[in-house]
Design an enzyme around this catalytic site. Structure first.
Site, PDB file in Angstrom:
ATOM      1  N   ASP A 294       0.850  -1.194   0.000  1.00 56.52           N
ATOM      2  CA  ASP A 294       0.000   0.000   0.000  1.00 56.52           C
ATOM      3  C   ASP A 294       0.882   1.239   0.000  1.00 56.52           C
ATOM      4  O   ASP A 294       2.091   1.162   0.260  1.00 56.52           O
ATOM      5  CB  ASP A 294      -0.924   0.013   1.221  1.00 56.52           C
ATOM      6  CG  ASP A 294      -0.150   0.030   2.537  1.00 56.52           C
ATOM      7  OD1 ASP A 294       0.852  -0.713   2.640  1.00 56.52           O
ATOM      8  OD2 ASP A 294      -0.529   0.791   3.455  1.00 56.52           O
TER       9      ASP A 294
ATOM     10  N   GLU B 186       0.177  -0.855   5.769  1.00 58.89           N
ATOM     11  CA  GLU B 186       1.284  -0.289   6.534  1.00 58.89           C
ATOM     12  C   GLU B 186       1.124   1.202   6.741  1.00 58.89           C
ATOM     13  O   GLU B 186       1.410   1.734   7.814  1.00 58.89           O
ATOM     14  CB  GLU B 186       2.617  -0.579   5.832  1.00 58.89           C
ATOM     15  CG  GLU B 186       3.850  -0.422   6.715  1.00 58.89           C
ATOM     16  CD  GLU B 186       4.405   1.003   6.791  1.00 58.89           C
ATOM     17  OE1 GLU B 186       5.193   1.287   7.698  1.00 58.89           O
ATOM     18  OE2 GLU B 186       4.034   1.844   5.941  1.00 58.89           O
TER      19      GLU B 186
HETATM   20 ZN   LIG Z   1       7.103   2.091   3.991  1.00 60.80          ZN
HETATM   21 ZN   LIG Z   2       5.612   4.832   4.305  1.00 66.73          ZN
END
Ligand SMILES: [Zn+2]
Ligand SMILES: [Zn+2]
Ligand SMILES: [Zn+2]
Ligand SMILES: [Zn+2]
Lengths: 476, 476
Positions: free
Chosen positions: A104, A169
């Protein structure tokens, strides 16, 4: 030492396919897998599928781990993207390396100030501009490109690899920690090393390996003075205002040289070792470039060693802001009824979160006891994350140092980071093994900024280092 | 003394028409003349027309003064509502009274927490709920109802009246000050008194007249540390953070007893006169009700006189908030690059704005000189408004006191307000005449809150006081 003959063939193969690698990264960047935008979740799913297909084409066995649902602010639920668990090789005689990365990306739109379309990878003077180019699609694809190169060159792969590729993340890695805990005795059992390429060089020229991260204790100071906001004309002068107490408390936390004023806070900080100063001296670091990057005329410390130590091995305290007070433009004559001051302490070896929490509570209590105020003042550790420190002489680090020398002709600097990458600690805890942070991007890549980029040279050299690392880590 | 016979007839006439007056207020409240909502501007215009028609039906000559355009944040321009200039009577042998009021209202919607539709006047247990009922449609209509009553009773009107009715009061009275200045030698020349009914009693039971208002000096403290926001992990510990300086400066302004710590700030404050304490002692004021209204357990001062003095005749300092810092919910690890601290000082006789400005500048400079920080720190007087003080023994006040006694049977308290009503000072300056603040609403009317109300008894008694006031002011 690594096989120099094979290295030559590997480097040539990689160089010969530079165009293909750029195209591949371009295809990945074209998928706007922004985890923070709920309406883009299908694009995140698409990115997971794209990666799964790529991995399967390389013979990597892929399992998609369902990590449940995300609850949005408005109460609706949204499926979290699956975490990719990949297994490549299962030879009991070989070492097993866990590779973590994320698919992501941060939000991006031209109107944020991009010079190019963020989701169209655009090459300009050797730099590949695009969201996710360096964070973290570039590094993830690099790992996979290297596996492909070994196959094309008919070279047996030196290690077994397990991939953990998440896609939340940039929005708190929701679900990942629980998943890793649940995999402790299955997918993660018996692994030897963990390697993560999701950070950046200290500068633009010289590679480094990172062996330490500061932790963080984020505090809320909550002050409540009345049941409603009041008008400063009607009530000013007769009320114990919440802001007066809050500002008084916040002003006692840190001095003008960044020194934390909380009693006892430095007691657990690791003593400076005689040889430690030497380590910092050897690191290549441009103080002027650092000031320029920060956009300040003058840093608190002036010499390299002191600056690096204060970023990496000493704690720091930042006053972030206040919730509930007047924060708009113009003038408003409000006496806010309830304000929450926010500050955080970056913690370092050997500070304990529980100790920091206790000392901060005691400090705030002491300050308020000296004040004659009936207001309710409380302090709360909103979030605590430990520091992380690895041994830079651990065999895995030695392997990565050799790989760096083989590609760049120089030893990498051994550095730390001032911020935290919580997943590092989770991997260390769940595997009990050494974790290596192996950055391949440069300090000016602008991971979370407009005009994020990944230098072609970093992409190419990064793959070469990864390629040699696999051989080195197999034999250390 | 007023004509007691006529008073009896007037009171009876007013009482007999209570239903009509409530209906009239209901018609006005039904027009949602919210000046802060650009899309409701036509409703504000409609309210101006409604009032103009009502006034003309009473034989008041109405002129609509164009005060130009308002520039919205998005750059579009919107016509400001005309200010109504009304002239009733032109008898050289009579005194001339200027009446100011406003026709616009604060925003309101059921979802803000109203128990009834805000723009439907709703009577419950003797209270008329509705936006604008007490602020300021009720008082404006009361003046007009009284003129009508005189006419119906065939009583010659004792004074000439000039009306100034604006419709942008709740949004800064844009255009009004310039208009009044331009009218100084025409519409406003030769007037004798100014009366304003746009404030509230000190309590719920006892009427009062207000003869003083505090002024305000609103300051911005501007601190800039770098050219961009920084991450506290990467930079914390090496940067002179703007928030550290700002919080340090803000913490030196006021102590836990509300005492302002700026050197010399009390020097110009009027000395407490021997007879002054007596004035405060005579005022009816419920300390417990005040604490309850503020929603606090404990005020700084405990006795009535001290509380009132600290609201009215001593300066106060409030820290309102910070612009540019992190103000959201949750945790954000930002080092804000540029923060603006906001505070204001309520000023009282005989403080001068220029002196306050100079002292604050000097104070901030002194604090920063002791700090070792390269950050740019500046302080700016963003807005200054003078205090206002009238002589409560002025003939107009004597007239209003007599009118109050005639209706309520008691002397009104002579009070001040802690806030400012800037238009008061403007009228005093442009006419050179005495201004009287004659509140008819109660302290719990909730002018700017949900469930704003106007008690039927305040409406009725307010008109009676106004009716007698016209006679009294004609003869003092
Ligand atoms: Zn990263
Ligand atoms: Zn990042
Ligand atoms: Zn008003
Ligand atoms: Zn108002």
């Amino acid at each position: 030492m690594s096989n120099e003959d094979f290295n030559k063939r590997l480097f040539k193969y990689l160089d010969d396919h530079q165009k293909d690698y750029i195209q591949r990264l371009s295809d990945a960047v074209a998928i706007p897998s922004v985890s923070a935008w709920p309406d883009h979740r299908p694009e995140v799913f698409r990115m997971v599928q794209w990666t799964k297909s790529f991995m399967e084409s390389l013979g990597i066995a892929v399992e998609l781990a369902d990590v449940g649902e995300q609850k949005l602010a408005d109460g609706t639920k949204l499926k979290l993207p699956d975490v990719i668990l990949g297994t490549y090789g299962n030879d009991k005689l070989k070492k097993t390396v866990v590779i973590y990365g994320h698919l992501d990306v941060q939000p991006a739109q031209v109107s944020d100030g991009w010079d190019t379309e963020p989701f169209v990878l655009t090459e300009k003077s050797g730099k590949l501009y695009g969201r996710g180019s360096t964070d973290d699609k570039g590094p993830v694809i690099s790992w996979l490109n290297v596996i492909e190169a070994y196959q094309k060159l008919n070279e047996p792969f030196p290690v077994n690899v397990k991939f953990v590729l998440e896609s939340m993340e940039e929005y708190g890695s929701e679900g990942l920690e629980d998943l890793l805990k649940s995999l402790k005795n299955t997918f993660l059992s018996g692994v030897d090393y963990v390697v993560i390429s999701d950070s950046y060089w200290l500068g633009k020229e010289k590679p480094c390996l990172q062996y330490g991260l500061r932790g963080i204790c984020y505090f809320f100071i909550d002050v409540e003075s009345s049941t409603k906001d009041l008008h400063s004309g009607c009530f000013g002068g007769t009320i114990h205002e919440a802001m007066t107490d809050l500002i008084a408390v916040m002003s006692t936390l840190v001095d003008d040289q960044g020194r934390i004023l909380i009693d006892g806070i430095y007691d657990e900080v690791a003593q400076l070792l005689p040889e430690e100063a030497e380590i910092y001296k050897r690191i290549t670091f441009d103080v002027k470039a650092y000031s320029a990057e920060a956009g300040v005329d003058k840093t608190i410390q002036q010499d390299k060693e002191q600056i690096l130590m204060h970023r990496w091995r000493y704690p720091s305290l930042t006053l972030h802001g206040i919730q509930g007070a007047f924060d708009g433009v113009g003038c408003k004559t409000v006496i806010p009824r309830h304000v929450i001051g926010k500050f955080s302490i970056r913690i370092v070896p050997n500070m304990k979160i529980a100790t920091v929490e206790k000392l901060v509570e005691k400090h705030v209590k002491n300050v308020m006891e000296k004040r004659n105020s009936p207001n309710k003042v409380s302090v709360k550790l909103e979030h605590g994350g430990d520091y992380w420190l690895a041994d830079p002489n651990h065999p895995q680090y030695v392997a990565a140092r050799r790989a760096t020398v083989a590609v760049h002709g120089i030893e990498p600097d051994l550095t730390r980071e001032g911020g935290s990458i919580p997943i590092t600690l989770t991997f260390q805890e769940q595997t009990g093994k050494n974790v290596l942070l192996l950055p391949i991007g440069a300090s000016d890549d602008g991971a979370h900024s407009q005009n994020e980029k990944f230098d072609v040279s970093n992409y190419m050299n990064g793959m070469k280092v990864m390629g040699v690392y696999f051989q080195e880590v197999a034999r250390v």
